[in-house]
Design a protein around this motif. Structure first.
Motif, short mmCIF file in Angstrom:
data_model
loop_
_atom_site.label_atom_id
_atom_site.label_comp_id
_atom_site.label_asym_id
_atom_site.label_seq_id
_atom_site.Cartn_x
_atom_site.Cartn_y
_atom_site.Cartn_z
N ARG A 42 0.84 -1.20 0.00
CA ARG A 42 0.00 0.00 0.00
C ARG A 42 0.88 1.24 0.00
N GLY A 43 0.60 2.15 -0.93
CA GLY A 43 1.34 3.41 -1.01
C GLY A 43 2.55 3.37 -1.92
N MET A 44 2.94 2.19 -2.40
CA MET A 44 4.09 2.09 -3.30
C MET A 44 3.67 2.37 -4.73
N ARG A 103 6.64 -3.67 -8.29
CA ARG A 103 7.24 -4.67 -9.18
C ARG A 103 8.57 -5.15 -8.61
N LYS A 104 9.42 -4.23 -8.19
CA LYS A 104 10.72 -4.60 -7.62
C LYS A 104 10.57 -5.39 -6.34
N THR A 105 9.56 -5.06 -5.55
CA THR A 105 9.35 -5.72 -4.28
C THR A 105 8.88 -7.16 -4.44
N VAL A 106 7.97 -7.42 -5.36
CA VAL A 106 7.38 -8.77 -5.48
C VAL A 106 7.98 -9.62 -6.59
N ASP A 107 8.82 -9.03 -7.42
CA ASP A 107 9.32 -9.74 -8.60
C ASP A 107 9.94 -11.10 -8.27
N THR A 108 10.66 -11.20 -7.18
CA THR A 108 11.30 -12.46 -6.82
C THR A 108 10.78 -13.01 -5.49
N SER A 149 1.50 -6.04 -10.38
CA SER A 149 2.82 -6.60 -10.06
C SER A 149 2.73 -7.98 -9.42
N THR A 150 1.87 -8.15 -8.44
CA THR A 150 1.72 -9.44 -7.78
C THR A 150 1.19 -10.48 -8.76
N SER A 151 0.13 -10.14 -9.47
CA SER A 151 -0.47 -11.07 -10.43
C SER A 151 0.53 -11.45 -11.52
N ASN A 152 1.27 -10.48 -12.02
CA ASN A 152 2.24 -10.76 -13.08
C ASN A 152 3.37 -11.67 -12.59
N ALA A 153 3.85 -11.43 -11.37
CA ALA A 153 4.92 -12.27 -10.82
C ALA A 153 4.43 -13.72 -10.67
N CYS A 154 3.22 -13.88 -10.18
CA CYS A 154 2.65 -15.23 -10.03
C CYS A 154 2.37 -15.86 -11.40
N ALA A 155 1.81 -15.09 -12.32
CA ALA A 155 1.48 -15.61 -13.65
C ALA A 155 2.73 -16.09 -14.39
#
Length: 164
Positions: free
Chosen positions: A91-93, A99-104, A132-138
């Motif tokens: 929240r707030g990012m 994207r950088k936070t959840v990518d890995t 970002s979250t959905s794309n990393a999981c997908a």
């Protein structure tokens, strides 16, 4: 539905207010879209890191996915991907920070390919903010052989840019 004051209130009451019955309401709204999915589908909820799960006591995406599985008659597998890195609240990012936070932050289980290869995956989350979250999981689900990944969420943030 569009993320606004009303949809945010429902999502926040489920996520932080432990109004767990709201997962049924959300699943009922998603069920009409699940009816259009192929018979070769599986529901995969977005995972929480174990530390967040311990604090909250539940994963709202699993609750929504479980209700959607029950009402739509589609199997659910919540062990395909896992969140191996804890992440701060998003929240707030900005989109780039998210994207950088959840990518890995996510990884595949060893037997993920057996569970989802050739299937249509319904990736369930409560809110779609930047993708970002959905794309990393997908990306991981496609790497494991998913035929397609469809994002099922309660509400989506629509930016002013997207409104034209």
């Amino acid at each position: 539905m569009r993320y606004d004051d009303q949809s945010a209130l429902i999502a926040m009451r489920l996520k932080y207010g432990t109004r767990l019955g709201l997962a049924i309401l959300i699943a009922e709204h998603l069920q009409k879209f699940a009816a259009e999915c192929s018979e070769n589908s599986v529901i995969v909820p977005v995972p929480l890191h174990r530390s967040r799960l311990w604090l909250r006591g539940f994963n709202q995406s699993v609750l929504i996915g479980r209700e959607l599985s029950r009402s739509a008659g589609i199997g659910m597998n919540h062990d395909v991907i896992f969140r191996h890195k804890p992440t701060p609240l998003l929240r707030g990012m900005s989109g780039t920070q998210r994207r950088k936070t959840v990518d890995t932050a996510f990884a595949l289980r060893a037997d993920a390919r057996l569970a989802i290869a050739g299937k249509s995956v319904l990736l369930v989350d409560d809110v779609y903010t930047s993708g970002s979250t959905s794309n990393a999981c997908a990306r991981l689900l496609k790497k494991a052989g998913a035929e397609q990944v469809l994002v099922f969420c309660w509400a989506r943030v629509i930016s002013d840019f997207e409104n034209g």
